[in-house]
Design a protein around this motif. Structure first.
Motif, PDB file in Angstrom:
ATOM      1  N   ALA A 159       0.841  -1.208   0.000  1.00 55.86           N
ATOM      2  CA  ALA A 159       0.000   0.000   0.000  1.00 55.86           C
ATOM      3  C   ALA A 159       0.872   1.253   0.000  1.00 55.86           C
ATOM      4  N   ILE A 160       1.983   1.239   0.772  1.00 54.16           N
ATOM      5  CA  ILE A 160       2.894   2.397   0.795  1.00 54.16           C
ATOM      6  C   ILE A 160       3.512   2.587  -0.578  1.00 54.16           C
ATOM      7  N   LEU A 161       3.914   1.469  -1.218  1.00 53.94           N
ATOM      8  CA  LEU A 161       4.525   1.561  -2.549  1.00 53.94           C
ATOM      9  C   LEU A 161       3.561   2.169  -3.567  1.00 53.94           C
ATOM     10  N   ILE A 162       2.264   1.846  -3.431  1.00 55.97           N
ATOM     11  CA  ILE A 162       1.278   2.411  -4.361  1.00 55.97           C
ATOM     12  C   ILE A 162       1.174   3.923  -4.166  1.00 55.97           C
ATOM     13  N   CYS A 163       1.371   4.379  -2.912  1.00 53.04           N
ATOM     14  CA  CYS A 163       1.250   5.820  -2.647  1.00 53.04           C
ATOM     15  C   CYS A 163       2.486   6.609  -3.050  1.00 53.04           C
ATOM     16  N   LEU A 164       3.638   5.942  -3.169  1.00 46.96           N
ATOM     17  CA  LEU A 164       4.884   6.689  -3.378  1.00 46.96           C
ATOM     18  C   LEU A 164       4.927   7.502  -4.674  1.00 46.96           C
ATOM     19  N   PRO A 165       4.436   6.991  -5.842  1.00 48.07           N
ATOM     20  CA  PRO A 165       4.486   7.841  -7.040  1.00 48.07           C
ATOM     21  C   PRO A 165       3.777   9.173  -6.850  1.00 48.07           C
ATOM     22  N   ALA A 166       2.652   9.167  -6.116  1.00 49.81           N
ATOM     23  CA  ALA A 166       1.938  10.428  -5.881  1.00 49.81           C
ATOM     24  C   ALA A 166       2.722  11.301  -4.911  1.00 49.81           C
ATOM     25  N   ASN A 224       5.436  10.142 -12.693  1.00 50.09           N
ATOM     26  CA  ASN A 224       4.384   9.496 -13.471  1.00 50.09           C
ATOM     27  C   ASN A 224       3.952   8.199 -12.788  1.00 50.09           C
ATOM     28  N   PRO A 225       2.702   7.803 -12.840  1.00 46.87           N
ATOM     29  CA  PRO A 225       1.567   8.437 -13.503  1.00 46.87           C
ATOM     30  C   PRO A 225       0.884   9.547 -12.698  1.00 46.87           C
ATOM     31  N   PHE A 226       1.444   9.958 -11.574  1.00 42.95           N
ATOM     32  CA  PHE A 226       0.773  10.980 -10.751  1.00 42.95           C
ATOM     33  C   PHE A 226       1.610  12.249 -10.673  1.00 42.95           C
ATOM     34  N   SER A 227       2.261  12.640 -11.791  1.00 45.37           N
ATOM     35  CA  SER A 227       3.108  13.833 -11.781  1.00 45.37           C
ATOM     36  C   SER A 227       2.261  15.073 -12.052  1.00 45.37           C
ATOM     37  N   LEU A 249      10.266   2.357  -8.975  1.00 42.98           N
ATOM     38  CA  LEU A 249       9.424   3.529  -9.230  1.00 42.98           C
ATOM     39  C   LEU A 249       9.791   4.199 -10.547  1.00 42.98           C
ATOM     40  N   SER A 250      11.104   4.216 -10.902  1.00 42.14           N
ATOM     41  CA  SER A 250      11.525   4.853 -12.149  1.00 42.14           C
ATOM     42  C   SER A 250      10.984   4.089 -13.349  1.00 42.14           C
ATOM     43  N   VAL A 251      11.033   2.761 -13.266  1.00 43.70           N
ATOM     44  CA  VAL A 251      10.517   1.947 -14.364  1.00 43.70           C
ATOM     45  C   VAL A 251       9.020   2.202 -14.519  1.00 43.70           C
ATOM     46  N   LEU A 252       8.324   2.296 -13.389  1.00 44.59           N
ATOM     47  CA  LEU A 252       6.889   2.612 -13.442  1.00 44.59           C
ATOM     48  C   LEU A 252       6.671   3.979 -14.086  1.00 44.59           C
ATOM     49  N   ALA A 253       7.522   4.958 -13.707  1.00 40.93           N
ATOM     50  CA  ALA A 253       7.371   6.323 -14.247  1.00 40.93           C
ATOM     51  C   ALA A 253       7.624   6.338 -15.744  1.00 40.93           C
ATOM     52  N   ALA A 254       8.619   5.572 -16.207  1.00 43.79           N
ATOM     53  CA  ALA A 254       8.939   5.572 -17.635  1.00 43.79           C
ATOM     54  C   ALA A 254       7.882   4.835 -18.435  1.00 43.79           C
ATOM     55  N   ALA A 255       7.216   3.874 -17.803  1.00 42.88           N
ATOM     56  CA  ALA A 255       6.290   3.019 -18.542  1.00 42.88           C
ATOM     57  C   ALA A 255       4.881   3.591 -18.607  1.00 42.88           C
ATOM     58  N   THR A 256       4.598   4.631 -17.826  1.00 46.40           N
ATOM     59  CA  THR A 256       3.225   5.129 -17.769  1.00 46.40           C
ATOM     60  C   THR A 256       3.156   6.576 -18.233  1.00 46.40           C
ATOM     61  N   ILE A 313      -6.355  14.512 -13.154  1.00 39.21           N
ATOM     62  CA  ILE A 313      -6.481  14.683 -11.699  1.00 39.21           C
ATOM     63  C   ILE A 313      -7.691  13.934 -11.160  1.00 39.21           C
ATOM     64  N   ASP A 314      -8.828  13.968 -11.912  1.00 35.76           N
ATOM     65  CA  ASP A 314     -10.018  13.283 -11.383  1.00 35.76           C
ATOM     66  C   ASP A 314      -9.810  11.772 -11.369  1.00 35.76           C
ATOM     67  N   SER A 315      -9.105  11.243 -12.388  1.00 37.78           N
ATOM     68  CA  SER A 315      -8.837   9.802 -12.404  1.00 37.78           C
ATOM     69  C   SER A 315      -7.908   9.412 -11.257  1.00 37.78           C
ATOM     70  N   SER A 316      -6.905  10.284 -10.973  1.00 39.10           N
ATOM     71  CA  SER A 316      -5.975   9.964  -9.885  1.00 39.10           C
ATOM     72  C   SER A 316      -6.697   9.921  -8.554  1.00 39.10           C
ATOM     73  N   VAL A 317      -7.529  10.951  -8.315  1.00 38.49           N
ATOM     74  CA  VAL A 317      -8.256  10.997  -7.046  1.00 38.49           C
ATOM     75  C   VAL A 317      -9.188   9.793  -6.944  1.00 38.49           C
ATOM     76  N   ARG A 318      -9.856   9.467  -8.064  1.00 37.29           N
ATOM     77  CA  ARG A 318     -10.762   8.322  -8.052  1.00 37.29           C
ATOM     78  C   ARG A 318      -9.991   7.026  -7.784  1.00 37.29           C
ATOM     79  N   PHE A 319      -8.775   6.920  -8.376  1.00 33.74           N
ATOM     80  CA  PHE A 319      -7.955   5.717  -8.165  1.00 33.74           C
ATOM     81  C   PHE A 319      -7.699   5.500  -6.688  1.00 33.74           C
ATOM     82  N   TYR A 320      -7.286   6.574  -5.985  1.00 34.07           N
ATOM     83  CA  TYR A 320      -6.955   6.396  -4.576  1.00 34.07           C
ATOM     84  C   TYR A 320      -8.203   6.204  -3.721  1.00 34.07           C
ATOM     85  N   TRP A 321      -9.280   6.952  -4.012  1.00 34.60           N
ATOM     86  CA  TRP A 321     -10.454   6.850  -3.143  1.00 34.60           C
ATOM     87  C   TRP A 321     -11.247   5.586  -3.405  1.00 34.60           C
TER      88      TRP A 321
END
Lengths: 180, 313
Positions: B185-192, B197-200, B272-279, B284-292
């Protein structure tokens, strides 16, 4: 203090950040700038980064013959770039206004408004020439040292502009008869 | 020696030497380089040279800044310094070496210090009075409200299942499925949290210039870059401290704790870098919806099972 100056000189040479300004360009030079940053030429291996804000940039990269509408914007953006800074004119348009010369919509060329440091001629210039021009500008920044503003700009031309103009003229083929 | 004095010296040594500033600042530059290089390699580029973040930092220190008169200018200059200080403090709290001290409740202080840079970014964007800065700050605020719920629930579920808010005890306790759920769960939050990316969204180039940092220049921008690097060290270090003791025990040694910590942090940075390069960037609405909508369920499951485990035992 001397060590710090040398360190700063190296840092300025190795970390040129660009701000790209389109002053009425046809988009030809702009896509060549993108090509210089894209994987094939990869300017990031020389520390070059394209920045979103002129406040972050060291080198202002201008394309296009400066149109009357763009004059204010070019001057404002140049003032927003924090010193020490350099200006690189990409393409033949900011250097000479190119084919748009004497147009009533233009107020160019660029050096009428800003001190230009490096010219990269071409229509459009090749991406490797653009990278060479940016690196030359970064070297100028490093040499300028603590002089914060570029009052006395040194003009550098990347490539051979004579070669460019002579290739555009029609040359007689070897062995062909030239009619007077 | 006076126990108060020795505690003070230990705390200062942790803040200034290891894992604090003396270690964390080079580590921050190294992690920034690893991220840029990994993204470059994923895009089949050569990428920046090894010293690049250091050169960028030195160059920014030598640039001039626009004049910022009055109290508003002073406040604007203060935000990056507060961000650097709190991120460095968060790194200093991490229990990297075994038996390195710490106190009851330092987990809560660590969470507060990890959150401060993001609050500084929000405040900086609004105090710069740039329209792009304000949009970036609004996005950062919306994103922060979304991912922090999951982030805090994950950490609280780990702490509740292990009956402690002390980082050192938390790291030393035996592994459980709940802990691994929390780490994921912490790892999922780290990009934001790290704005990649995908939450830049807050510093989205091509959209809003540089977001909250648009008006910053020279040494102030250098401090923001440093704060960002220190955030990388603190956030990946938190994951590493939650995972490292188990790796160390599995290898039958605790002497290599520092080395294992660094290696695990680099592994998280690479992931995290590989995730950032791949996405690509998500709206903003999709990001908020993803987390909530998507991840909150798992966080709620984690904390309810943690409470269940606690009351059953």
């Amino acid at each position: 203090m001397k060590f710090w100056k040398q360190l700063m000189c190296t840092a300025r040479r190795k970390s040129p950040w660009l701000f790209h300004m389109n002053a009425g360009s046809c988009n030809g030079c702009d896509i060549e700038i993108i090509a210089a940053l894209a994987p094939r030429y990869d300017a990031e291996q020389l520390g070059v980064l394209l920045q979103g804000s002129p406040r972050h940039a060291d080198i202002l990269v201008v394309t296009g013959p400066v149109t009357k509408k763009a004059v204010g914007a070019v001057k404002t953006v140049y003032d927003q770039v924090c010193g020490p800074k350099a200006v690189v004119a990409i393409g033949s348009c900011p250097a000479t206004t190119n084919v748009f010369i004497d147009s009533r919509t233009l107020d160019g060329p660029l050096d009428k408004h800003l001190p230009v440091d490096v010219y990269v001629p071409g229509c459009p210039p090749r991406p490797d020439a653009i990278v060479a021009g940016v690196v030359k500008a970064a070297t100028l920044l490093a040499e300028r040292g603590y002089a914060a503003e570029n009052i006395e700009a040194e003009t550098v031309v990347i490539g051979d502009p004579e070669a460019c103009t002579s290739c555009c003229e029609s040359k007689p083929q070897e062995g062909a008869e030239v009619q007077p | 020696m006076n126990p108060v004095l020795s505690n003070l010296i230990t705390a200062l040594a942790r803040f200034l030497i290891f894992p604090g500033l003396l270690f964390a600042v080079p580590a921050a530059w190294f992690f920034l380089w690893v991220e840029r290089k990994a993204v470059a390699l994923m895009q089949e580029r050569v990428g920046p040279p090894f010293m690049q973040p250091f050169w960028d930092f030195v160059k920014l220190l030598g640039k001039s800044t626009p004049p910022r008169p009055g109290i508003a200018g002073f406040i604007m200059r203060a935000w990056p310094l507060i961000a650097v200080g709190s991120a460095a403090g968060a790194v200093g709290l991490l229990p990297v070496l075994p038996a390195s001290g710490g106190f009851e409740g330092d987990l809560i202080l660590l969470l507060a210090l990890l959150e401060l840079p993001s609050i500084c970014i929000i405040a900086a964007g609004f105090s710069s009075r740039s329209i792009f800065g304000e949009i970036g700050s609004a996005r950062e605020a919306a994103l922060s409200v979304s991912y922090n719920i999951v982030f805090l629930l994950a950490i609280v579920s780990i702490a509740a299942s292990q009956h402690t808010f002390r980082l050192e005890d938390l790291a030393a306790l035996p592994s459980s499925p709940l802990r691994w759920l929390g780490v994921v769960a912490i790892l999922i939050c780290l990009p934001a949290k790290l704005h990649i990316n995908p939450f830049s969204l807050p510093n989205a180039e091509q959209e809003i210039y540089s977001g909250p940092m648009t008006e910053y220049a020279g040494p102030e921008l250098a401090m923001w870059e440093l704060a960002h690097g220190l955030e990388w060290v603190a956030a990946t270090g938190l994951v590493a401290t939650l995972v490292a003791p188990h790796v160390a025990l599995a290898w039958g040694t605790t002497l290599l704790a520092g080395g294992i910590f660094v290696a695990l942090s680099v592994a998280v940075v690479l992931l995290l870098s590989v995730l950032a390069a791949a996405t690509a960037r998500v709206a903003i609405d999709s990001s908020v919806r993803f987390y909530w909508q998507c991840t909150l369920i798992f966080a709620a499951l984690a904390i309810s099972s943690a409470l269940f485990v606690r009351f059953r035992s």
